[in-house]
Design a protein around this motif. Structure first.
Motif, mmCIF file in Angstrom:
data_model
loop_
_atom_site.group_PDB
_atom_site.id
_atom_site.type_symbol
_atom_site.label_atom_id
_atom_site.label_comp_id
_atom_site.label_asym_id
_atom_site.label_seq_id
_atom_site.Cartn_x
_atom_site.Cartn_y
_atom_site.Cartn_z
ATOM 1 N N ARG A 46 0.829 -1.210 0.000
ATOM 2 C CA ARG A 46 0.000 0.000 0.000
ATOM 3 C C ARG A 46 0.865 1.262 0.000
ATOM 4 O O ARG A 46 0.568 2.223 -0.696
ATOM 5 C CB ARG A 46 -0.936 -0.010 1.214
ATOM 6 N N GLU A 47 1.955 1.241 0.781
ATOM 7 C CA GLU A 47 2.851 2.402 0.796
ATOM 8 C C GLU A 47 3.526 2.588 -0.557
ATOM 9 O O GLU A 47 3.680 3.701 -1.042
ATOM 10 C CB GLU A 47 3.905 2.260 1.897
ATOM 11 N N ASP A 50 1.101 4.050 -2.934
ATOM 12 C CA ASP A 50 0.955 5.476 -2.643
ATOM 13 C C ASP A 50 2.105 6.263 -3.269
ATOM 14 O O ASP A 50 1.891 7.331 -3.848
ATOM 15 C CB ASP A 50 0.932 5.702 -1.123
ATOM 16 N N THR A 51 3.318 5.719 -3.183
ATOM 17 C CA THR A 51 4.480 6.365 -3.803
ATOM 18 C C THR A 51 4.278 6.482 -5.309
ATOM 19 O O THR A 51 4.492 7.549 -5.896
ATOM 20 C CB THR A 51 5.766 5.557 -3.509
ATOM 21 N N ARG A 80 -0.025 8.946 5.269
ATOM 22 C CA ARG A 80 0.319 7.523 5.291
ATOM 23 C C ARG A 80 0.188 6.941 6.687
ATOM 24 O O ARG A 80 -0.308 5.834 6.867
ATOM 25 C CB ARG A 80 1.748 7.304 4.805
ATOM 26 N N SER A 83 -3.463 6.476 7.467
ATOM 27 C CA SER A 83 -3.977 5.362 6.677
ATOM 28 C C SER A 83 -3.511 4.013 7.251
ATOM 29 O O SER A 83 -4.293 3.067 7.353
ATOM 30 C CB SER A 83 -3.520 5.501 5.225
ATOM 31 N N THR A 84 -2.251 3.949 7.654
ATOM 32 C CA THR A 84 -1.708 2.715 8.224
ATOM 33 C C THR A 84 -2.368 2.402 9.563
ATOM 34 O O THR A 84 -2.708 1.251 9.843
ATOM 35 C CB THR A 84 -0.177 2.813 8.385
#
Length: 119
Positions: A46-47, A50-51, A80, A83-84
């Motif tokens: 997911r990160e 996002d990047t 982030r 969201s996490t």
């Protein structure tokens, strides 16, 4: 990816000492371990996504080097993080409910009957 590390060999390495047991059934420990490992991998994915999205929004193109070198600014980092935290809360919801149930067990049914019948 980190150069020089054989991740496949590392995945088969055994930890020293006994594996901690949290449940009476060893299969449950393994299942939860697997679930949390998958959740961790999905969080990293997911990160990374996002990047990719942020790089596409700002530059319109992608290069692997740009993805690897990306460092979120403060606002993106806070987004982030939030969201996490929400993601982990959703995953851990069942565990949290079990802990809460152990800390605050429901009173016996007759207590409820008495409370409901008393004006």
């Amino acid at each position: 990816m980190t150069e020089g590390i054989d991740w496949i060999a590392r995945s088969g390495a055994r930890a020293k000492g006994r594996r901690p047991a949290f449940f009476d059934e060893p299969a449950l420990d393994r299942l939860y371990s697997l679930t949390l490992a998958l959740a961790s991998e999905l969080s990293a994915t997911r990160e990374r996504l996002d990047t990719v999205e942020r790089l596409l929004e700002t530059g319109g193109t992608l290069r692997r080097e740009d993805i690897e070198a990306y460092a979120p600014d403060r606002a993106a980092g806070e987004e982030r993080g939030e969201s996490t935290r929400a993601y982990i809360a959703r995953i851990m919801r069942g565990f949290q409910q079990e802990v809460e149930a152990m800390e605050n067990p429901d009173p016996p049914i007759m207590d409820w009957v008495e409370k409901l019948s008393t004006p």
